[in-house]
Design an enzyme around this catalytic site. Structure first.
Site, PDB file in Angstrom:
ATOM      1  N   ASP A   1    -108.180   3.303  90.906  1.00 17.77           N
ATOM      2  CA  ASP A   1    -107.373   2.423  90.066  1.00 17.77           C
ATOM      3  C   ASP A   1    -108.159   1.129  89.805  1.00 17.77           C
ATOM      4  OD1 ASP A   1    -104.526   1.991  88.934  1.00 17.77           O
ATOM      5  OD2 ASP A   1    -105.001   0.098  89.960  1.00 17.77           O
ATOM      6  N   ILE A   2    -108.132   0.658  88.536  1.00 18.55           N
ATOM      7  CA  ILE A   2    -108.857  -0.572  88.166  1.00 18.55           C
ATOM      8  C   ILE A   2    -108.061  -1.773  88.671  1.00 18.55           C
ATOM      9  CG2 ILE A   2    -109.831  -1.910  86.263  1.00 18.55           C
ATOM     10  CD1 ILE A   2    -109.916   0.681  84.637  1.00 18.55           C
TER      11      ILE A   2
ATOM     12  N   GLU B   1    -104.609   3.265  83.751  1.00 23.69           N
ATOM     13  CA  GLU B   1    -105.914   2.822  84.232  1.00 23.69           C
ATOM     14  C   GLU B   1    -106.306   3.545  85.517  1.00 23.69           C
ATOM     15  OE1 GLU B   1    -102.943  -0.039  86.123  1.00 23.69           O
ATOM     16  OE2 GLU B   1    -103.151   1.111  84.286  1.00 23.69           O
TER      17      GLU B   1
END
Length: 424
Positions: A286-287, A329
């Site tokens: 996950d960003i 994302e």
């Protein structure tokens, strides 16, 4: 060889039509010639028959004139009157003789005895010569009639032979057409029946089988063209199916595998691991603070960041791995036949590369750079099925974020308070 290839390229139906047309022309020409020569022979026969009848009539005239002259001489008629009458009859006989001689010449009579100039005085000699001439003319008329019959029989035989030849050629061409067209067409139809639209490989296999059939046995040019067209069509379908498969299994924005493809492989790999007692690891990525990035720079810039990260993830993944976009994302990498330690090493290397990669506007992020958090779970140590494996990898991801982000956490490292890991 070239003649054989050229013959294959000709349509059997066209050859039959050409042979029939040539046969009709020959029949027409033969009939015209037969009618012409038959007319000439019939004319010759008629002339000789007419000459025969005229000779018979002339013989009767000469015989009658001789008998009449002898009868008049016996009755003692005046010699002067008798001589005058004989001269008149001689003139009539000569006129008839000259006309008959012209007719015999016009009839092209051969080997006919020469008849002396008739007169009352030599009537008996003339009659004897006329008998020979009549027999000869009769013989030549009969020969002419026999030639007419023979010529007619020869023409009938010629027509029958031509018709039999045309039938033989047509039969042979039909057999040739059946062997090079109908049989291969049936084989081609049988091959097409084997196509299973639910199995994409069957299209490729069918095209390969048709290619073998095309090179192994003789075909007509038409069948070759049809087969090549179907092969090209199958090739186009196969290529388009591959493109559709890529569209179906790929994420449009990032080019990574989509969630559907990821889930299918996850289920299959977990079941395979159960059977062969191997490992399957899963990394959820996950960003960090991506919502802040999107809000500050817009979704277009955010999509560009997704493309950059997807390229790095794809580059760092092995050929056997399944790098995917899980949603938003969040990314996921499926590691078949991989233990937790190996998955941790790959994920840690990936995290460092992403944090070191320059990204537009990353200095405005809370940490001054764009980073990711990664959670890892491994089957069967951390989960007993694919669904639990996703949940536990996701829990490890949340722990990585809770620890300050830009880190990699394995599910086995968590200090869980409830139950064993595979029940989480």
């Amino acid at each position: 060889m070239n003649d054989l290839l050229n013959r294959k390229k000709r349509s059997p139906l066209l050859i039959i039509i050409l042979a029939g047309a040539i046969g009709i022309l020959v029949v027409i020409a033969g009939t015209a010639g037969f009618i012409f020569f038959q007319g000439r022979i019939i004319d010759e026969v008629e002339k000789k028959q007419e000459c025969y009848f005229n000779l018979v009539e002339f013989k009767a005239k000469v015989t009658g004139a001789g008998i009449e002259h002898a009868g008049n001489a016996a009755t003692g008629i005046d010699p002067g009157g008798l001589l005058l009458k004989a001269k008149q009859q001689d003139r009539i006989l000569r006129f008839m003789y000259e006309r008959l001689a012209g007719q015999m010449e016009d009839s092209c009579l051969k080997h006919v005895p020469v008849v002396p100039v008739p007169s009352v005085a030599n009537s008996e000699l003339v009659v004897l010569q006329l008998d020979s001439a009549i027999e000869r003319v009769k013989s030549e008329a009969r020969e002419a009639m026999e030639r007419l019959v023979l010529f007619t029989h020869m023409f009938i035989f010629f027509i029958l032979a031509l018709l039999l030849s045309l039938n033989f050629v047509a039969g042979w061409m039909l057999h040739f057409n059946y062997r090079l067209t109908l049989i291969p067409l049936r084989q081609l139809a049988d091959q097409l029946k084997l196509i299973n639209r639910d199995i994409p490989e069957s299209i490729h296999d069918t095209a390969e089988e048709m290619k073998k059939e095309l090179t192994a046995t003789a075909h007509s040019h038409d069948i070759t063209q049809i087969t090549e067209s179907i092969m090209n069509f199958c090739g186009d379908i196969e290529a388009k199916n591959k493109k559709l498969d890529e569209i179906f299994i790929r994420d449009e924005k990032t080019g990574l595998y989509n969630y559907r493809h990821f889930k299918e492989h996850l289920i299959i790999d977990v079941e395979r691991a159960k059977r062969f007692h191997s490992n399957v690891s899963l990394a959820m990525i996950d960003i960090d603070h991506f919502k802040l990035y999107n809000d500050a720079h817009g979704h277009i810039a955010g999509d560009h960041v997704l493309e950059i990260l997807a390229g790095i993830i794809k580059e760092e993944s092995r050929l056997s791995d399944i790098p995917s976009r899980f949603g938003g994302e969040e990314f996921a990498i499926l590691f078949p036949k991989t233990d937790a330690e190996t998955a941790l090493d790959i994920s840690e290397r990936l995290r460092k590369i992403i944090s070191a990669t320059p990204v537009p506007h990353e200095h405005q992020q809370p940490s001054g750079q764009l980073t990711v958090s990664i959670g890892i779970a491994t089957f069967p140590d951390d989960a007993s099925d694919w669904y639990t494996l996703i949940n536990n990898a996701d829990r490890a991801l949340y722990e990585a974020k809770a620890q300050g982000r830009n880190s990699v956490v394995t599910f086995s490292s968590l200090n869980l308070q409830e139950g064993p890991p595979d029940e989480a």
